[in-house]
Design a protein around this motif. Structure first.
Motif, PDB file in Angstrom:
ATOM      1  N   UNK A  52       0.837  -1.202   0.000  1.00 26.68           N
ATOM      2  CA  UNK A  52       0.000   0.000   0.000  1.00 26.68           C
ATOM      3  C   UNK A  52       0.870   1.249   0.000  1.00 26.68           C
ATOM      4  N   UNK A  53       0.347   2.281  -0.641  1.00 24.81           N
ATOM      5  CA  UNK A  53       1.083   3.538  -0.749  1.00 24.81           C
ATOM      6  C   UNK A  53       0.122   4.705  -0.586  1.00 24.81           C
ATOM      7  N   UNK A  54       0.687   5.894  -0.434  1.00 23.44           N
ATOM      8  CA  UNK A  54      -0.118   7.107  -0.338  1.00 23.44           C
ATOM      9  C   UNK A  54      -0.959   7.213  -1.609  1.00 23.44           C
ATOM     10  N   UNK A  55      -2.246   7.486  -1.440  1.00 20.26           N
ATOM     11  CA  UNK A  55      -3.152   7.605  -2.569  1.00 20.26           C
ATOM     12  C   UNK A  55      -4.025   6.376  -2.767  1.00 20.26           C
ATOM     13  N   UNK A  81     -10.829  -6.512   3.839  1.00 17.37           N
ATOM     14  CA  UNK A  81     -10.289  -5.288   3.264  1.00 17.37           C
ATOM     15  C   UNK A  81     -10.176  -5.435   1.747  1.00 17.37           C
ATOM     16  N   UNK A  82     -10.627  -4.434   1.032  1.00 12.92           N
ATOM     17  CA  UNK A  82     -10.404  -4.311  -0.404  1.00 12.92           C
ATOM     18  C   UNK A  82      -9.685  -2.986  -0.613  1.00 12.92           C
ATOM     19  N   UNK A  83      -8.776  -2.951  -1.578  1.00 14.25           N
ATOM     20  CA  UNK A  83      -7.974  -1.749  -1.806  1.00 14.25           C
ATOM     21  C   UNK A  83      -8.087  -1.318  -3.267  1.00 14.25           C
ATOM     22  N   UNK A  84      -8.333  -0.044  -3.456  1.00 10.77           N
ATOM     23  CA  UNK A  84      -8.237   0.537  -4.797  1.00 10.77           C
ATOM     24  C   UNK A  84      -6.929   1.313  -4.828  1.00 10.77           C
ATOM     25  N   UNK A  85      -6.014   0.837  -5.647  1.00 12.91           N
ATOM     26  CA  UNK A  85      -4.705   1.477  -5.767  1.00 12.91           C
ATOM     27  C   UNK A  85      -4.858   2.811  -6.493  1.00 12.91           C
ATOM     28  N   UNK A  86      -3.908   3.700  -6.296  1.00 13.02           N
ATOM     29  CA  UNK A  86      -3.948   5.009  -6.918  1.00 13.02           C
ATOM     30  C   UNK A  86      -3.989   4.908  -8.445  1.00 13.02           C
ATOM     31  N   UNK A  87      -3.452   3.822  -9.001  1.00 10.45           N
ATOM     32  CA  UNK A  87      -3.444   3.654 -10.463  1.00 10.45           C
ATOM     33  C   UNK A  87      -4.751   3.052 -10.992  1.00 10.45           C
ATOM     34  N   UNK A  88      -5.731   2.800 -10.104  1.00 12.15           N
ATOM     35  CA  UNK A  88      -7.030   2.296 -10.509  1.00 12.15           C
ATOM     36  C   UNK A  88      -7.191   0.790 -10.388  1.00 12.15           C
ATOM     37  N   UNK A  89      -6.129   0.038 -10.140  1.00 14.19           N
ATOM     38  CA  UNK A  89      -6.246  -1.412  -9.963  1.00 14.19           C
ATOM     39  C   UNK A  89      -6.794  -1.701  -8.568  1.00 14.19           C
ATOM     40  N   UNK A  90      -7.283  -2.920  -8.372  1.00 18.13           N
ATOM     41  CA  UNK A  90      -7.836  -3.289  -7.070  1.00 18.13           C
ATOM     42  C   UNK A  90      -7.147  -4.521  -6.515  1.00 18.13           C
ATOM     43  N   UNK A  91      -7.135  -4.611  -5.194  1.00 15.11           N
ATOM     44  CA  UNK A  91      -6.648  -5.771  -4.453  1.00 15.11           C
ATOM     45  C   UNK A  91      -7.771  -6.205  -3.538  1.00 15.11           C
TER      46      UNK A  91
END
Length: 94
Positions: free
Chosen positions: A54-57, A83-93
């Motif tokens: 995970x990163x800022x954004x 937990x689901x994550x939407x990365x700053x680049x639009x991809x999801x985890x």
């Protein structure tokens, strides 16, 4: 604040975060504010972020999977969040 109050985070010591088939235990930190008590992730949160890149954004979404019912004698730390994550680049985890 509504989510925190609805799930009684002020009375909990820790939660378990689940993502991608793994689990991380995260301790909670409680602090008083003018508008009431605030609860935040503390120990274990950094490990969760590092392990999942995970990163800022990035944006995390939490869904309750299991909740220890404190009113019925459930454990204060028996609480699991998916937990689901939407990365700053639009991809999801997930």
């Amino acid at each position: 604040m509504e989510f925190q109050e609805a799930h009684e985070y002020a009375r909990r010591e820790k939660v378990v975060l689940r993502m991608r088939g793994e689990a991380w235990t995260v301790r909670l930190k409680h602090s008083r504010r003018e508008r009431g008590q605030r609860t935040a992730f503390r120990y274990g949160w950094h490990r969760f972020c590092v392990d999942n890149g995970l990163a800022v954004g990035d944006t995390c979404f939490f869904r309750v999977l299991r909740e220890g019912d404190l009113r019925r004698g459930g454990a204060a730390d028996d609480h699991v969040l998916k937990v689901a994550v939407r990365k700053a680049d639009g991809t999801t985890l997930e």
